[in-house]
Motif scaffolding. Structure first.
Motif, PDB file in Angstrom:
ATOM      1  N   PRO A 156       0.982  -1.213   0.022  1.00  0.00           N
ATOM      2  CA  PRO A 156      -0.071   0.095   0.074  1.00  0.00           C
ATOM      3  C   PRO A 156       0.804   1.434   0.059  1.00  0.00           C
ATOM      4  O   PRO A 156       0.316   2.555  -0.481  1.00  0.00           O
ATOM      5  CB  PRO A 156      -0.736  -0.108   1.283  1.00  0.00           C
ATOM      6  N   GLY A 157       2.210   1.372   0.499  1.00  0.00           N
ATOM      7  CA  GLY A 157       2.768   2.407   0.618  1.00  0.00           C
ATOM      8  C   GLY A 157       3.759   2.437  -0.749  1.00  0.00           C
ATOM      9  O   GLY A 157       4.477   3.477  -1.028  1.00  0.00           O
ATOM     10  N   MET A 158       3.488   1.793  -1.757  1.00  0.00           N
ATOM     11  CA  MET A 158       3.819   1.670  -2.982  1.00  0.00           C
ATOM     12  C   MET A 158       5.286   1.051  -3.572  1.00  0.00           C
ATOM     13  O   MET A 158       5.560   1.098  -4.579  1.00  0.00           O
ATOM     14  CB  MET A 158       3.614   2.982  -3.915  1.00  0.00           C
ATOM     15  N   GLU A 159       5.634   0.726  -2.400  1.00  0.00           N
ATOM     16  CA  GLU A 159       7.083   0.042  -2.443  1.00  0.00           C
ATOM     17  C   GLU A 159       7.065  -1.205  -3.298  1.00  0.00           C
ATOM     18  O   GLU A 159       6.081  -1.990  -3.029  1.00  0.00           O
ATOM     19  CB  GLU A 159       7.765  -0.320  -1.343  1.00  0.00           C
ATOM     20  N   LEU A 160       7.922  -1.383  -4.092  1.00  0.00           N
ATOM     21  CA  LEU A 160       7.951  -2.703  -5.000  1.00  0.00           C
ATOM     22  C   LEU A 160       9.002  -3.788  -4.419  1.00  0.00           C
ATOM     23  O   LEU A 160       9.986  -3.242  -4.289  1.00  0.00           O
ATOM     24  CB  LEU A 160       8.468  -2.321  -6.247  1.00  0.00           C
ATOM     25  N   HIS A 161       8.431  -4.978  -4.334  1.00  0.00           N
ATOM     26  CA  HIS A 161       9.108  -5.919  -3.755  1.00  0.00           C
ATOM     27  C   HIS A 161       9.391  -7.276  -4.607  1.00  0.00           C
ATOM     28  O   HIS A 161       8.489  -7.569  -5.180  1.00  0.00           O
ATOM     29  CB  HIS A 161       8.904  -6.546  -2.517  1.00  0.00           C
TER      30      HIS A 161
END
Lengths: 112, 113
Positions: B39-44
């Motif tokens: 939800p914080g938009m970080e990509l993993h």
């Protein structure tokens, strides 16, 4: 391990003005690639601009340009003449061994 | 037009169900990837493949599995969905070599209730 840091969670810019997004990275490699990606709300992520580390000349794509400082490990993106369509999340990314490492993103808000 | 396609675009499913997220590309790219976007938009990065019958786990541990039987197809499967799997899943592909950027699909937004 490489890390990519975007220290600005959000940046606001007026139409026709210029905004600069910062990105720093940590690496021990000498040859690598850096990218800026744009992710509009609920839309596909697209490549904005690419920089090769061994090239000293800063990349430019129309209104988008980068300031690449290899010694400082800095890779900022400048958006000139901002347009409403530039509103999006922007990600900085590093590629050394074929896998992209992304920063946490910067939300760009464009106001009329 | 050469592109990368993800289906479904949105999925709401109950806990315990088995699901498969589809990803296909028409560019002939050897390398394909799955990212989870929180939800914080970080990509993993959760999975990647460098060619047929080649799959590797990414930096973020995931209970999902992938397969690469054909160059153009890289599906992701969750055997038993849980609410913690709720996220956006992005598929991407690229040519061999480190200088190429990725082409991303439009993503699948998964909600497990």
């Amino acid at each position: 391990a490489q890390t990519v840091t975007q220290s600005q969670p959000e940046m606001s810019v007026q139409e026709a003005e210029t905004v600069t997004l910062s990105c720093t990275y940590d690496t021990s490699e000498s040859d690598y690639y850096l990218f800026w990606y744009k992710q509009p709300p609920s839309r596909q992520m697209i490549l904005v601009i690419r920089q090769e580390a061994y090239k000293q000349q800063n990349a430019t794509e129309n209104r988008f340009s980068v300031n690449f400082q290899k010694a400082a490990k800095s890779f900022s993106l400048k958006i000139s003449d901002s347009q409403l369509g530039d509103a999006a999340m922007y990600f900085c990314a590093y590629n050394s061994w074929g896998k992209l490492q992304f920063g946490s993103g910067t939300q760009v808000v464009v106001t009329p | 037009e050469a592109d990368i396609y993800q289906t479904p675009r949105y999925l709401v499913i109950g806990t315990g169900k088995k699901i498969t997220l589809e990803c296909s590309q028409t560019m002939g790219h050897d390398k394909m990837y799955w990212y989870q976007q929180d939800p914080g938009m970080e990509l993993h990065l959760i999975h990647y493949s460098y060619g047929v019958n080649s799959t590797e786990k990414g930096d973020l541990s995931s209970e999902s599995t992938v397969s690469r039987i054909r160059t153009e197809h890289f599906p992701l499967t969750l055997e038993s969905a849980r609410p913690s799997h709720t996220s956006q899943y992005l598929c991407a592909s690229s040519e061999l070599g480190t200088g190429h950027g990725y082409t991303f699909g439009s993503g699948t937004r998964l909600t497990v209730v």
